[in-house]
Write a protein that holds these residues in place. Sequence first.
Motif, PDB file in Angstrom:
ATOM      1  N   ARG A   1     -41.155  44.411 -20.053  1.00 32.05           N
ATOM      2  CA  ARG A   1     -40.481  45.220 -19.032  1.00 32.05           C
ATOM      3  C   ARG A   1     -39.400  44.427 -18.301  1.00 32.05           C
ATOM      4  N   ARG A   2     -39.629  43.122 -18.138  1.00 33.52           N
ATOM      5  CA  ARG A   2     -38.650  42.254 -17.473  1.00 33.52           C
ATOM      6  C   ARG A   2     -38.559  40.941 -18.247  1.00 33.52           C
TER       7      ARG A   2
ATOM      8  N   GLU B   1     -35.561  45.272 -18.059  1.00 30.11           N
ATOM      9  CA  GLU B   1     -34.546  44.661 -17.206  1.00 30.11           C
ATOM     10  C   GLU B   1     -34.425  43.200 -17.631  1.00 30.11           C
TER      11      GLU B   1
ATOM     12  N   PRO C   1     -33.967  47.957 -24.719  1.00 34.74           N
ATOM     13  CA  PRO C   1     -33.189  48.709 -23.724  1.00 34.74           C
ATOM     14  C   PRO C   1     -34.028  49.203 -22.548  1.00 34.74           C
ATOM     15  N   GLN C   2     -35.354  49.254 -22.713  1.00 34.86           N
ATOM     16  CA  GLN C   2     -36.217  49.694 -21.619  1.00 34.86           C
ATOM     17  C   GLN C   2     -36.472  48.578 -20.617  1.00 34.86           C
TER      18      GLN C   2
ATOM     19  N   ALA D   1     -31.258  42.314 -24.177  1.00 35.10           N
ATOM     20  CA  ALA D   1     -31.096  43.585 -23.461  1.00 35.10           C
ATOM     21  C   ALA D   1     -30.843  44.729 -24.438  1.00 35.10           C
TER      22      ALA D   1
ATOM     23  N   ASN E   1     -28.605  47.203 -18.763  1.00 32.23           N
ATOM     24  CA  ASN E   1     -29.892  46.707 -18.266  1.00 32.23           C
ATOM     25  C   ASN E   1     -29.894  45.192 -18.075  1.00 32.23           C
ATOM     26  N   TYR E   2     -28.697  44.578 -18.076  1.00 29.18           N
ATOM     27  CA  TYR E   2     -28.576  43.137 -17.842  1.00 29.18           C
ATOM     28  C   TYR E   2     -28.003  42.873 -16.456  1.00 29.18           C
ATOM     29  N   ARG E   3     -28.503  41.815 -15.814  1.00 31.98           N
ATOM     30  CA  ARG E   3     -28.000  41.424 -14.498  1.00 31.98           C
ATOM     31  C   ARG E   3     -27.946  39.906 -14.402  1.00 31.98           C
TER      32      ARG E   3
END
Length: 315
Positions: A86-87, A110, A107-108, A103, A128-130
């Motif tokens: 999930r992360r 983070e 795709p689900q 990512a 979904n990338y930071r």
Amino acid sequence: MPWWFFRRRSRGSLSAARAADLAQPSSGWLPGEVALPRLQGSRRYLQEQPYLLPKDLGEVNRLDFQHYILRAILRGNYLAPIKQPRRILDVGCGTGQWAFELAQQFPQAEVIGLDLEQVKPSVSPPPNYRFVQGDILQGLPFESNSFDFVHQRLLVGAIPLAAWPGVVQELARVTAPGGWAELLEVGTALQDYLPSGPATQEINRLGAQLAALRGLDTESIVLRSLGRYLEEAGLVNIRYQPFSVPLGEWGGRIGSLMALDLREACKAISAPIAARFGRSEQAILQLIDQAYQEWSEFHTEWHFAVAYGQKPLTR
């Protein structure tokens, strides 16, 4: 020889990895202790970090090139048996290419990339990338048990040897119960570039002296201790996999590409080596080119390793 050729070394046990670590850690590095100039020639270096390599466009291109080589060697972006995270956290994300691909694969999830600087801000990342600016040496700005997969690779030239146990403990802290942490590192000692010729031995000696001034590992202690670091951080189900990668045309496409990558990495610190040891940069560049020729002549192999472990569900 197939383009993806590499030779897997015998699987090392955790006890073997511990037994190989006989040297004592050196002292850590203090900001400004052996500061590199921010600008040296055409390259840009960080002043207040132990990191030896430059932070500029040339290094961005090399890191992306290196990413594709490593992906071919591993036949993927990781070895840990992750499923549907999930992360995901990539510590020392560099150009972000590894994190971008994770990512896209998940795709689900983070996906967060952390580094001292964002070196490719103009690239449009997956939604979904930071990116998070941070320094692993100062601790991670995330809550405990936050990520299902924590990844870190090739920071032996950035993290002082004395700091490694604490860094891995911090990676384990932010890993969620049942999640995985994975490390990938390369050898830094001369015995991890074998067989080697005289130019290879000399450039390794000079690079090791420069690295030692900043508290970095010059004896491949980190490479051989990855499993132990994970174990001491409280992880279980640890796997340690060493690899030998060919350098030079004798190793097919992978050997040719890895030799190019290592040559460019050596050139990236040619100016600091020349300045520190009173040599001309041209002489250092010639030495690097001689080493590059030796790798094909001597059939040199470069050692690296991947280690991963799982955080227990209950602690």
